[in-house]
Design a protein around this motif. Structure first.
Motif, short mmCIF file in Angstrom:
data_model
loop_
_atom_site.label_atom_id
_atom_site.label_comp_id
_atom_site.label_asym_id
_atom_site.label_seq_id
_atom_site.Cartn_x
_atom_site.Cartn_y
_atom_site.Cartn_z
N LEU A 15 1.07 -1.69 0.18
CA LEU A 15 0.32 0.07 0.10
C LEU A 15 1.29 1.04 0.13
O LEU A 15 0.41 2.16 -0.59
CB LEU A 15 -0.37 0.17 0.91
N THR A 16 1.99 1.20 0.60
CA THR A 16 3.24 2.39 0.89
C THR A 16 3.83 2.71 -0.62
O THR A 16 3.73 3.66 -1.36
CB THR A 16 4.17 1.81 2.00
N ALA A 17 3.41 1.31 -1.17
CA ALA A 17 4.71 1.79 -2.53
C ALA A 17 3.46 2.37 -3.69
O ALA A 17 3.41 3.22 -4.83
CB ALA A 17 5.10 0.30 -3.17
N MET A 18 2.17 2.03 -3.49
CA MET A 18 0.91 2.26 -4.15
C MET A 18 0.86 4.02 -3.79
O MET A 18 0.48 4.33 -4.84
CB MET A 18 -0.66 1.65 -4.15
N VAL A 19 0.75 4.31 -2.76
CA VAL A 19 1.02 6.17 -2.37
C VAL A 19 1.93 5.80 -3.30
O VAL A 19 2.35 7.34 -3.87
CB VAL A 19 0.70 6.17 -1.02
N ALA A 20 3.42 5.67 -2.94
CA ALA A 20 4.55 6.51 -3.87
C ALA A 20 4.75 6.87 -5.52
O ALA A 20 5.01 7.45 -5.72
CB ALA A 20 5.99 5.67 -3.05
N GLU A 21 3.91 6.05 -5.56
CA GLU A 21 3.69 6.09 -7.10
C GLU A 21 1.97 6.26 -7.76
O GLU A 21 2.40 6.63 -9.21
CB GLU A 21 3.49 3.98 -8.09
N GLY A 22 1.62 6.88 -6.46
CA GLY A 22 0.32 7.82 -7.30
C GLY A 22 -0.67 6.77 -7.55
O GLY A 22 -2.24 6.96 -7.90
N THR A 23 -0.42 5.21 -7.04
CA THR A 23 -1.70 4.65 -7.19
C THR A 23 -2.44 5.44 -6.13
O THR A 23 -3.94 4.96 -6.81
CB THR A 23 -1.95 3.29 -7.28
N LEU A 24 -2.35 5.32 -5.03
CA LEU A 24 -3.20 5.87 -3.83
C LEU A 24 -2.83 7.22 -3.79
O LEU A 24 -1.52 7.67 -3.04
CB LEU A 24 -3.30 4.49 -2.93
N PRO A 25 -4.13 7.87 -3.10
CA PRO A 25 -3.28 9.67 -2.62
C PRO A 25 -3.05 9.24 -1.15
O PRO A 25 -2.53 8.59 -0.49
CB PRO A 25 -5.00 10.04 -1.89
N GLU A 26 -2.28 10.04 -0.90
CA GLU A 26 -1.22 10.75 0.42
C GLU A 26 -2.40 10.23 1.18
O GLU A 26 -3.42 10.87 1.86
CB GLU A 26 0.12 11.40 0.27
N GLY A 27 -1.65 10.32 2.34
CA GLY A 27 -2.86 10.95 4.16
C GLY A 27 -3.23 9.64 4.24
O GLY A 27 -4.13 9.99 4.82
N LEU A 28 -3.46 8.57 3.63
CA LEU A 28 -4.29 7.76 4.08
C LEU A 28 -3.59 6.98 5.07
O LEU A 28 -2.45 6.45 5.92
CB LEU A 28 -4.20 6.45 3.29
N ASP A 29 -4.56 6.14 6.19
CA ASP A 29 -4.42 5.82 7.30
C ASP A 29 -5.37 4.14 7.29
O ASP A 29 -5.74 3.66 6.84
CB ASP A 29 -5.68 6.45 8.70
N PHE A 30 -4.02 3.51 7.46
CA PHE A 30 -3.47 2.35 7.84
C PHE A 30 -4.63 1.39 8.51
O PHE A 30 -3.93 0.31 8.77
CB PHE A 30 -2.28 2.18 7.10
N ALA A 31 -4.33 1.38 9.83
CA ALA A 31 -4.84 1.36 11.13
C ALA A 31 -5.70 0.46 10.95
O ALA A 31 -5.21 -0.90 11.59
CB ALA A 31 -5.09 2.39 11.97
N ASN A 32 -7.16 0.65 10.21
CA ASN A 32 -7.35 -0.57 10.12
C ASN A 32 -7.57 -1.46 9.22
O ASN A 32 -8.70 -2.50 8.89
CB ASN A 32 -9.40 0.34 10.47
N VAL A 33 -6.46 -2.00 8.98
CA VAL A 33 -6.88 -2.42 7.57
C VAL A 33 -5.98 -3.69 8.25
O VAL A 33 -4.90 -3.96 8.93
CB VAL A 33 -5.44 -2.52 6.13
N ALA A 34 -6.72 -5.08 8.00
CA ALA A 34 -6.43 -6.14 8.38
C ALA A 34 -6.12 -7.57 7.90
O ALA A 34 -6.32 -7.19 5.95
CB ALA A 34 -7.82 -6.58 9.64
N VAL A 35 -5.27 -8.50 7.76
CA VAL A 35 -5.37 -9.69 7.06
C VAL A 35 -5.83 -10.94 8.11
O VAL A 35 -5.70 -10.88 9.58
CB VAL A 35 -4.15 -9.44 6.64
N GLU A 36 -6.66 -11.80 8.04
CA GLU A 36 -7.25 -12.41 9.11
C GLU A 36 -7.86 -14.26 8.23
O GLU A 36 -7.43 -13.64 6.89
CB GLU A 36 -8.60 -11.94 9.79
N PRO A 37 -7.71 -14.92 8.96
CA PRO A 37 -8.64 -16.21 8.19
C PRO A 37 -9.62 -15.55 7.65
O PRO A 37 -10.58 -15.34 8.12
CB PRO A 37 -8.55 -17.30 9.04
N PRO A 38 -9.96 -16.21 6.33
CA PRO A 38 -11.10 -15.52 5.49
C PRO A 38 -12.34 -17.00 7.20
O PRO A 38 -12.31 -17.87 6.98
CB PRO A 38 -11.49 -16.61 4.16
N ARG A 39 -13.93 -16.43 6.14
CA ARG A 39 -15.01 -17.30 7.41
C ARG A 39 -15.05 -18.78 6.63
O ARG A 39 -14.59 -19.93 6.90
CB ARG A 39 -15.72 -16.56 6.84
#
Length: 581
Positions: A15-39
């Protein structure tokens, strides 16, 4: 090692790389990004919500983010596929070496696997049981005792400096009733006939206390007025009851770090100091409360009292701390006790209460918030009632207690390990029907048996391997070639083991030790399933004398399961079974 944390870090890097490339805008908060087992395990090994939680602040469609993120994740050697599902969920599949590396980590870290520094540098006080010192602990106290002790162990497991504390409710009138009840047993020990009037405690457990009092003072109190003996017998009886309670707790393997006496708050200035702290903050005033809901006007006598502005800290109404006659309310010493905890420097407080204390939650949270200026959080966990069943009938009788089922009744019936595990197979705020017969059944429907049998089965398998001349010491298993574990059933067990560090952290963050019991049952199920497959598939049998290398790898897998089961049972306060009889 926490594989879920590792993959989340990979997601954040992408995600950080996507921001650096301009794919994502700057200033996004990644705190709620989660990785978990699928249901649904059929969807993959892990899932991330990154695209869903970032779409709105990024002002982009979730699928556009997910598609771009999938391409970057797929470039990592650990990720075999990254598939976008639905509106923008991203399902990941990992290569076999990732799961094999989890087994290596379990064997290398041993009992430290799953531990973390979540609570490092933080002190937490867990107060539980805190029963009135008027008799033996009953089954309701048992649930709170088991829950509180397991929670304390869980928090210790993730790095907190934990203090286990018992608040002795020895400042109220119920201890005077205890003293009068002991006095009757004292007279009985002198051969007098006595009658236990309503309001006294008739249980047989006070018979030895009365005898012990006679042995100590002889006939000094016989036929003496109450003002001669009340205070002395009150102290004597309280000490005797606390000795009984400590023994009850010890029968469950529970040791408190501190016992705090409510009586120590009176006449020592501690209550006054606590209320002065609130007064200095402008939170104490003289006023008249509105009549309680449901009261008719002619039932209500308005009177001025000293009140705490608990509504300024989230309570529904302000609470009285001193009555109109100048006596403290029950709330005042509770405030003082928690003020003492705050002054002792704890970073977090947890109280374990019975279901009948629900009305205290908001006022106590308000008090701690005010006393600590919002610095110290207080979590209050309510334990719902337990009903015991035996032979299909509710089990109510306790001759020793007179009117209730004691903690010792339960422990004597099924043992401490079964008692602890079974009481943790429900969330604390759910009622629990404890069937004493089913708790001793040897079946899959009995969770404590099923988990213990898994560990015992592993121990038995290790012994069989040794008897076949295959070395199974820790060093040999740690050096096993784990790439030989290729079957999906074997990797399914490894995947369940990989969830342990994540599960522990979630359980600790939510103060929910029952999650550990649930996880252990699921892990045991995977182990038993793999074992049964070996009965028809020779390649999955744990012990193969003709192939020591494969046996070492499978023994390493089994050993890893035993390590995690033992760690989980340790948190619950249960001794892992080495064999089943």
């Amino acid at each position: 090692m926490n594989l879920f944390t590792d993959i989340r870090s990979l997601v954040l890097d992408c995600l950080t790389a996507m921001v650096a490339e301009g794919t994502l805008p700057e200033g996004l908060d990644f705190a709620n990004v989660a990785v978990e087992p699928p249901r649904d395990a059929a969807h993959g090994d892990m899932a991330t919500n990154a695209a869903m939680v970032l779409a709105k602040p990024a002002k982009m469609k979730p699928r556009d983010i997910a598609d771009a993120l999938a391409g970057k994740l797929a470039a990592d050697a650990r990720v075999t596929s990254a598939e976008v599902a639905g509106p923008g969920f991203l399902n990941l599949r990992l290569d076999r070496s990732s799961w094999q590396s989890v087994l290596g980590a379990v064997l290398a870290e041993d009992i430290k696997f799953g531990r973390s520094d979540l609570g490092a540098g933080k002190r937490v006080n867990v107060e539980y049981v805190s029963a009135n010192p008027t008799g033996p602990l009953h089954v309701g106290h048992t649930r709170g005792a088991v829950f509180g002790d397991a929670l304390a162990s869980l928090l210790d497991f993730v790095g907190y400096d934990v203090t286990r504390e018992y608040y002795i409710n020895d400042g109220g009138g119920q201890v005077d009733v205890l003293a009068r009840s002991v006095y009757l047993r004292y007279l009985e020990a002198h051969g007098q006939e006595v009658a236990f009037v309503d309001g006294t405690y008739p249980g047989d457990y006070l018979v030895p206390v009365g005898q012990a009092l006679k042995d100590k003072v002889g006939d000094a109190y016989v036929n003496q007025p109450e003002d001669v003996w009340l205070e002395e017998i009150r102290n004597f009886a309280t000490d005797a009851m606390m000795d009984l309670i400590r023994a009850d707790l010890a029968s469950l393997g529970i040791q408190m770090d501190k016992f705090f006496s409510e009586k120590s708050l009176y006449g020592t200035g501690l209550i006054e100091s606590a209320l002065k702290s609130l007064d200095d903050k402008g939170l104490i005033y003289e006023g008249v409360l509105e009549p309680p809901k449901g009261k008719k006007p002619d039932d209500w006598e308005p009177r001025e009292q000293t009140l705490f502005k608990s509504t300024e800290h989230g309570d529904d109404v302000d609470r009285p701390v001193k009555k109109s006659d100048g006596a403290w309310t029950y709330f005042a010493p509770d405030i003082a006790y928690h003020y003492d905890k705050v002054e002792r420097g704890f970073d977090m407080l947890i109280d374990i209460f019975g279901a009948d204390h629900g009305g205290y939650v908001k006022r106590m949270k308000a008090a701690v918030s005010a006393l600590s200026d919002g610095r110290v959080p207080l979590d209050i966990k309510l334990c719902q009632l337990v009903k015991l069943f035996k032979d299909g009938q509710e089990f109510k009788m306790s001759k020793r207690a007179g009117t209730f089922v004691t903690l010792r009744d339960v422990v004597d019936a099924v043992g401490p390990d079964v008692t602890r595990f079974m009481l943790l197979t429900r969330k604390n705020d759910q009622g629990f029907d404890f069937d004493l017969d089913k708790a001793l059944e040897q079946s899959k429907d009995n969770p404590v048996f099923y988990v213990q049998y898994a560990n015992a089965r592993i121990c038995s398998t290790l012994r069989k391997a040794a008897e076949a001349g295959i070395t199974t010491d820790d060093a040999t298993l740690a050096a096993a070639d784990l790439t030989l574990l290729q079957d999906d059933a074997q990797l399914t067990v490894a995947k369940k083991l990989a969830e342990w560090p994540r599960l522990v952290e979630i359980a600790a963050r939510t103060n929910e030790p029952h999650r550990v019991a649930f996880y252990l049952y699921d892990l045991a199920s995977e182990l038993h399933g793999l074992y049964h497959l070996g009965k028809t598939n020779e390649g999955l049998r744990f012990v193969n004398e003709s192939n020591p290398s494969a046996t070492h790898a499978k023994m390493a897998l089994a050993k890893a399961v035993s390590i995690v089961i033992s760690a989980g049972l340790g948190i619950l306060g249960v001794t892992p079974a080495q064999e089943m009889r």
